[in-house]
Design a protein around this motif. Structure first.
Motif, mmCIF file in Angstrom:
data_model
loop_
_atom_site.group_PDB
_atom_site.id
_atom_site.type_symbol
_atom_site.label_atom_id
_atom_site.label_comp_id
_atom_site.label_asym_id
_atom_site.label_seq_id
_atom_site.Cartn_x
_atom_site.Cartn_y
_atom_site.Cartn_z
ATOM 1 N N PHE A 1 -2.597 9.143 9.582
ATOM 2 C CA PHE A 1 -2.971 8.118 8.613
ATOM 3 C C PHE A 1 -1.748 7.603 7.855
ATOM 4 C CE2 PHE A 1 -3.028 12.087 6.269
ATOM 5 C CZ PHE A 1 -2.420 11.758 5.070
ATOM 6 N N MET A 2 -1.918 6.451 7.232
ATOM 7 C CA MET A 2 -0.914 5.887 6.344
ATOM 8 C C MET A 2 -1.636 5.408 5.092
ATOM 9 S SD MET A 2 1.645 2.603 6.915
ATOM 10 C CE MET A 2 2.410 3.328 8.351
ATOM 11 N N VAL A 3 -1.066 5.723 3.918
ATOM 12 C CA VAL A 3 -1.734 5.408 2.657
ATOM 13 C C VAL A 3 -0.702 4.911 1.651
ATOM 14 C CG1 VAL A 3 -1.477 7.778 1.817
ATOM 15 C CG2 VAL A 3 -3.306 6.362 0.907
ATOM 16 N N ASN A 4 -1.116 4.029 0.751
ATOM 17 C CA ASN A 4 -0.182 3.564 -0.278
ATOM 18 C C ASN A 4 -0.329 4.408 -1.552
ATOM 19 O OD1 ASN A 4 -2.448 2.604 -1.613
ATOM 20 N ND2 ASN A 4 -2.002 0.449 -1.249
ATOM 21 N N ILE B 1 -1.741 3.989 -4.353
ATOM 22 C CA ILE B 1 -3.022 4.025 -5.068
ATOM 23 C C ILE B 1 -4.152 4.573 -4.195
ATOM 24 C CG2 ILE B 1 -2.375 2.142 -6.605
ATOM 25 C CD1 ILE B 1 -4.103 0.284 -4.895
ATOM 26 N N GLY B 2 -3.800 5.077 -3.017
ATOM 27 C CA GLY B 2 -4.799 5.706 -2.162
ATOM 28 C C GLY B 2 -5.495 4.782 -1.191
ATOM 29 N N LYS B 3 -5.022 3.549 -1.053
ATOM 30 C CA LYS B 3 -5.609 2.627 -0.089
ATOM 31 C C LYS B 3 -5.125 2.976 1.307
ATOM 32 C CE LYS B 3 -5.954 -2.288 1.073
ATOM 33 N NZ LYS B 3 -5.538 -3.654 0.697
ATOM 34 N N GLN B 4 -6.052 3.131 2.249
ATOM 35 C CA GLN B 4 -5.701 3.498 3.618
ATOM 36 C C GLN B 4 -5.158 2.282 4.369
ATOM 37 O OE1 GLN B 4 -5.683 6.536 4.503
ATOM 38 N NE2 GLN B 4 -6.969 7.508 2.970
ATOM 39 N N LEU B 5 -3.936 2.412 4.882
ATOM 40 C CA LEU B 5 -3.293 1.309 5.588
ATOM 41 C C LEU B 5 -3.418 1.437 7.098
ATOM 42 C CD1 LEU B 5 -0.005 1.177 3.476
ATOM 43 C CD2 LEU B 5 -2.135 -0.096 3.107
ATOM 44 N N TYR B 6 -3.628 2.682 7.557
ATOM 45 C CA TYR B 6 -3.706 2.893 9.011
ATOM 46 C C TYR B 6 -4.407 4.211 9.317
ATOM 47 C CZ TYR B 6 -2.327 4.242 13.725
ATOM 48 O OH TYR B 6 -2.343 4.666 15.025
ATOM 49 N N PHE B 7 -5.188 4.210 10.396
ATOM 50 C CA PHE B 7 -5.754 5.414 10.996
ATOM 51 C C PHE B 7 -5.616 5.298 12.511
ATOM 52 C CE2 PHE B 7 -8.287 6.137 7.078
ATOM 53 C CZ PHE B 7 -8.121 7.516 6.961
ATOM 54 N N ASN B 8 -5.336 6.396 13.189
ATOM 55 C CA ASN B 8 -5.335 6.342 14.652
ATOM 56 C C ASN B 8 -6.762 6.498 15.179
ATOM 57 O OD1 ASN B 8 -5.712 9.061 14.138
ATOM 58 N ND2 ASN B 8 -4.304 9.761 15.716
ATOM 59 N N GLY C 1 -8.106 -0.112 4.854
ATOM 60 C CA GLY C 1 -8.314 -0.959 3.691
ATOM 61 C C GLY C 1 -9.187 -0.328 2.629
ATOM 62 N N GLU C 2 -9.834 0.793 2.957
ATOM 63 C CA GLU C 2 -10.691 1.487 2.001
ATOM 64 C C GLU C 2 -9.888 2.498 1.186
ATOM 65 O OE1 GLU C 2 -13.769 0.950 1.323
ATOM 66 O OE2 GLU C 2 -14.449 -0.313 2.980
ATOM 67 N N SER C 3 -10.426 2.903 0.053
ATOM 68 C CA SER C 3 -9.826 3.969 -0.736
ATOM 69 C C SER C 3 -10.177 5.303 -0.102
ATOM 70 C CB SER C 3 -10.345 3.940 -2.171
ATOM 71 O OG SER C 3 -9.957 5.121 -2.862
ATOM 72 N N PHE C 4 -9.230 6.253 -0.111
ATOM 73 C CA PHE C 4 -9.467 7.565 0.489
ATOM 74 C C PHE C 4 -10.606 8.302 -0.203
ATOM 75 C CE2 PHE C 4 -7.906 10.667 -2.626
ATOM 76 C CZ PHE C 4 -7.243 9.837 -3.514
ATOM 77 N N THR C 5 -10.910 7.938 -1.462
ATOM 78 C CA THR C 5 -11.943 8.645 -2.223
ATOM 79 C C THR C 5 -13.332 8.486 -1.596
ATOM 80 O OG1 THR C 5 -12.227 6.714 -3.667
ATOM 81 C CG2 THR C 5 -10.680 8.415 -4.388
ATOM 82 N N GLY D 1 2.804 6.749 2.221
ATOM 83 C CA GLY D 1 2.586 8.123 2.649
ATOM 84 C C GLY D 1 2.008 8.149 4.051
ATOM 85 N N VAL D 2 2.578 8.986 4.903
ATOM 86 C CA VAL D 2 2.026 9.185 6.246
ATOM 87 C C VAL D 2 1.755 10.673 6.420
ATOM 88 C CG1 VAL D 2 3.169 7.196 7.263
ATOM 89 C CG2 VAL D 2 4.321 9.407 7.292
ATOM 90 N N GLY D 3 0.756 10.984 7.213
ATOM 91 C CA GLY D 3 0.440 12.395 7.396
ATOM 92 C C GLY D 3 -0.590 12.611 8.471
#
Length: 206
Positions: free
Chosen positions: A43-46, A48-55, A71-75, A131-133
């Motif tokens: 995943f990639m996140v900014n 504020i917790g907005k998801q920028l990428y998922f495989n 584009g969604e919040s991780f919460t 953030g990537v992880g």
């Protein structure tokens, strides 16, 4: 002649740009293929917790389409009791540039929780820090831990003592059930920390 030369140079420049674009697209597709073949969620996140990428693995593990996740919040995918932990870890990764693996849970599209291990770090992407992880499903690990805990409780209530030791001089102990204290008078901690070896409790005639 000068006019034709100018057109030719423009065409060559356009061809180089086109070739460079195709090369970049090929590399993007190559890395995307690698990411999508990974068994963990990437995943990639900014900040504020907005998801920028998922495989693609996110679809299999979480039951959502990639487009729904991005584009969604991780919460949205975190149990309420875990929100503070996630928020702290998100802050930590952007301060320290990385976080150690930690265990948590995520919510599947059908509502059930999945135990996971998450790790991440900060990289520069298109001029910004992100953030990537990875998110790893640890369902099997948690089940094995539960079964081991159950087996340990059964052993600790019985008269049999379970030992696991290394094949070295003195037979250093890696694990011993807690009921060893009832039998020997020594605690399991004394054995595991090396304060006492297995050979020391064996009678000389044995």
């Amino acid at each position: 002649v000068i006019y034709n030369r100018d057109i030719s140079e423009r065409k060559r420049a356009a061809n180089k740009i086109n070739d460079l674009y195709n090369t970049i697209k090929e590399r993007e597709q190559y890395y995307k293929t690698i990411l999508d073949s990974n068994t963990d969620i990437i995943f990639m996140v900014n900040k504020i917790g907005k998801q920028l990428y998922f495989n693609k693995q996110a679809e299999q593990l979480m039951g959502y389409n990639q487009s729904d996740l991005t584009g969604e919040s991780f919460t949205k995918y975190v149990p309420k009791r875990e929100l503070v932990k996630y928020g702290n870890k998100l802050t930590e990764v952007f301060i320290r540039n990385k976080i150690e693996p930690f265990e948590s849970s995520i919510i599947h599209s059908n509502g059930h929780e999945i135990p996971v291990e998450i790790t991440g770090r900060v990289i520069s992407y298109r001029g910004k820090k992100v953030g990537v992880g990875s998110i790893r499903d640890i369902t099997d690990r948690k089940q094995a831990e539960k079964e081991l805990s159950k087996a340990t409780r059964i052993i600790n209530r019985s008269s049999a003592v379970a030992f696991l030791w290394q094949n070295k001089e003195g037979w250093p102990v890696e694990f011993v059930s807690e009921n060893v204290e009832r039998l020997t008078g020594y605690s399991s901690e004394e054995f595991v920390k090396g304060k006492l070896s297995y050979s020391e409790i064996i009678h000389a005639d044995d």
